[in-house]
Design an enzyme around this catalytic site. Structure first.
Site, PDB file in Angstrom:
ATOM      1  N   SER B 180     -24.073  11.766  -6.956  1.00  0.00           N
ATOM      2  CA  SER B 180     -24.797  12.171  -8.162  1.00  0.00           C
ATOM      3  C   SER B 180     -26.307  12.064  -7.901  1.00  0.00           C
ATOM      4  O   SER B 180     -26.790  12.694  -6.964  1.00  0.00           O
ATOM      5  CB  SER B 180     -24.326  11.298  -9.333  1.00  0.00           C
ATOM      6  N   ASP B 343     -15.717  18.289 -12.434  1.00  0.00           N
ATOM      7  CA  ASP B 343     -16.991  17.721 -12.890  1.00  0.00           C
ATOM      8  C   ASP B 343     -17.580  18.595 -13.996  1.00  0.00           C
ATOM      9  O   ASP B 343     -17.761  19.801 -13.821  1.00  0.00           O
ATOM     10  CB  ASP B 343     -17.950  17.661 -11.692  1.00  0.00           C
ATOM     11  N   HIS B 376     -16.847  14.049 -13.368  1.00  0.00           N
ATOM     12  CA  HIS B 376     -17.949  13.607 -12.509  1.00  0.00           C
ATOM     13  C   HIS B 376     -17.588  12.315 -11.774  1.00  0.00           C
ATOM     14  O   HIS B 376     -17.888  12.153 -10.597  1.00  0.00           O
ATOM     15  CB  HIS B 376     -19.186  13.392 -13.382  1.00  0.00           C
TER      16      HIS B 376
END
Lengths: 397, 397
Positions: B180, B343, B376
């Site tokens: 991320s 995600d 995610h």
């Protein structure tokens, strides 16, 4: 000019905050907003609203046997204006004008199409919206209800529409068709009045709110609840919670759109923009695209109304009286579900779940995904791709 | 007990607000948090921070030639604690303990794995976080910087890590690996120090922020900016903007999760819950699951730090000096991109875009999607499914 501006705001900017993809017809169908009132409505929660008034409009002619009626139920940020124009020079027609009109999928040469505002409509300050909710005058006090207005549900929206139809002598619906929150009403119609509804079309919809969506809706409520101007919902004599409303409208707009279309329409991000580097509080053209637009629309909305709409959606499970299966067992209508493949707000799994339940009950729901790059808004802007399917469903026995 | 609680909060609740899926090893790898300081750091924007201090930790041994180093860069809500435990009785290990350790994919028998806190870490009030940001003391005033702290970028995070590595005599990275926001740093490392980085792994990442994601990040900032306690960032002598921070953490938590996993873990929605019908301001168990949890974590976070982190992410385009292609042209590292199929926060199209650009330049990026139901968070919880692929990439020439 005022009228033009309002028409543009409502159909395009207010609803979607992006310019509208609906097609204009060469000769616009002219429509008139009407008003319906009745007294002493008892909510599903058992509270009485002494006076209810909602707006409505219609397209096409009611036949003598009053059995050619199609009801259109509107989405969260919407209102009754589903098709046509109020004036020939309105910039944009109603939101589903691409599929409602003479010779179109929902053919006004055949059907009497009727569409109403819901209770607690999000934009009561829009002069084209007629609704009853917390911003309405409480006859008991002569002041706006604020949070004294009873919590209402999707079933209440449906029951109020039922009163409207009753007042017109309508006892049968050829079909009820709605997108998003309108799909919840459409499905609820087929559960609440199963003998009245012959066909039900759920576009970008759901059969019950799941935990994820209930939480997602709460993010829309919090900026209003925590706006310093909110004052427990009692702000009608002072400043409205416009900062909170702006946050809410911006979230709704973004979540209704897919990244592909947003990135096509928004300004390109800058590399090292000077103002953004100066302070974390500074905006940029990308942010202005969403938030300045939402701020412009905020005065037409009402904070309390948005909270009541959020709650009505959070409380939704078809039938409001048990699980989805027990509600679907009551449905007699033919059903068609059209989620949007790229929807990030009410994802297709929600419609698929209803379809599964109906199939398990030996029913024959139709299912057809809308393809497109709009995301949730494909239910409005990409619906022409499903026009013939919709027409065939409406003409089927 | 305090230690236990903190460990639990950091690894599970603070980072993901859900119980952690990381696997515990039978004999935990014990690690120690360390502190690195240096003076007069000049930001990419040209401002000087007189004193920078960040925390770091490491796993495995640095070899004599100092060429067995793997740098781990952390995500938005994360910190340096990527693996192992600070004490044998910590409830949970670091976030990527499933892939970092002796014999694991990132094998600490071979590699010296180092992980640091970033500048403006989101949780400066967490006793295990060591960071410099707006909550730090400004030596010029003896008070917290507040919004006088300069706006920083992902490049600044990287440059500060570079100072840390320099202080240890490290001039080569066998690999840099991040998830991320950590993936932004990993990619930025390969652009900023192309001769130093041999391998780059971007997990659930992006090469540049698009308009959609820049807007999505702003929704995280607004509740803090508009909290009545915010006071232009100058709240350190009074009440912190905890209501706003709670909204922000709740949004982050929800957007990092896919509906499938959220619906599995959250309470089931009730039919006609009495409290919800009483007032639109009342909560329900579904809402408490997300928001009460976020409220519990809010005091460990800092409002200004969250705003600076949002801005650092909004400003990201690899290289910070032109478009993605001109930045990728500088990259010499072998690259591996691992977005998560489900995600909803940084969708796979973002990683695919970088891969396309690299391929157009005749490079050979590897691409492998992580499957899972977490969304995610599959970048953290489903990473074991990619362990052997990651190991092979790290062992490749």
């Amino acid at each position: 000019m005022q009228r033009l501006l309002i028409g543009f705001l409502i159909v395009c900017s207010v609803l979607f905050s992006v310019s509208c993809a609906a097609q204009e017809t060469a000769v616009p169908m002219l429509v008139e907003k009407q008003r319906f009132s009745f007294d002493n409505y008892t909510t599903l929660g058992g509270e009485v609203i002494p006076q209810v008034t909602i707006g409505w409009e219609s397209y096409g002619e009611l036949n003598e046997t009053k059995d050619n009626v199609i009801l259109i139920t509107h989405f969260f940020s919407g209102n009754s204006h589903a098709a046509g124009k109020y004036a020939a020079d309105d910039m944009m027609p109603g939101y589903w004008d691409s599929i409602i009109g003479p010779g179109k999928a929902i053919d006004t040469n055949k059907y009497f199409v009727i569409s109403s505002d819901t209770l607690v409509n999000a934009f009561p300050n829009d002069p084209n919206v007629i609704t009853t909710g917390p911003a309405s005058m409480n006859p008991a006090t002569g002041e706006p209800y604020g949070l004294d207005f009873p919590v209402v549900t999707i079933r209440d929206f449906v029951n109020v529409q039922h009163e409207l139809l009753k007042s017109l002598g309508i006892e049968k619906l050829h079909a009820v068709v709605g997108a998003s929150m309108g799909s919840l009403q459409a499905l609820e119609w087929s559960v609440a009045y199963p003998d009245m509804v012959e066909r039900m079309v759920s576009v970008i919809g759901a059969g019950a709110m799941d935990a994820w969506t209930i939480m997602a809706l709460e993010h829309w409520a919090r900026p209003i609840k925590h706006d310093p101007n909110f004052n427990g919902g009692d702000y009608y004599g002072g400043e409205a919670p416009l900062t909170g409303i702006t946050s809410t409208l911006a979230m709704i707009t973004q979540q209704a759109m897919h990244p592909v279309i947003m990135n096509m329409r928004a300004p390109q991000p800058e590399v090292m923009p000077e103002t953004a580097l100066e302070s974390v509080l500074n905006s940029t053209p990308v942010l202005d695209y969403l938030f300045a637009n939402s701020a412009n629309r905020a005065p037409l909305a009402d904070g309390n109304h948005l909270l009541y709409l959020v709650r009505a959606n959070q409380l939704f499970v078809a039938g409001h009286d048990g699980d989805l299966a027990s509600a679907m067992a009551k449905v007699k209508a033919k059903t068609l579900f059209m989620p949007a493949t790229n929807d990030l707000l009410l994802q297709p799994y929600l419609a698929r779940k209803v379809v599964e339940v109906l199939k398990q009950q030996g029913k024959d729901p139709q299912y057809s995904e809308i393809e497109g790059i709009w995301g949730h808004l494909d239910g409005l802007f990409s619906i022409p791709s499903k026009a013939e399917e919709l027409r065939a469903f409406l003409e089927s026995e």
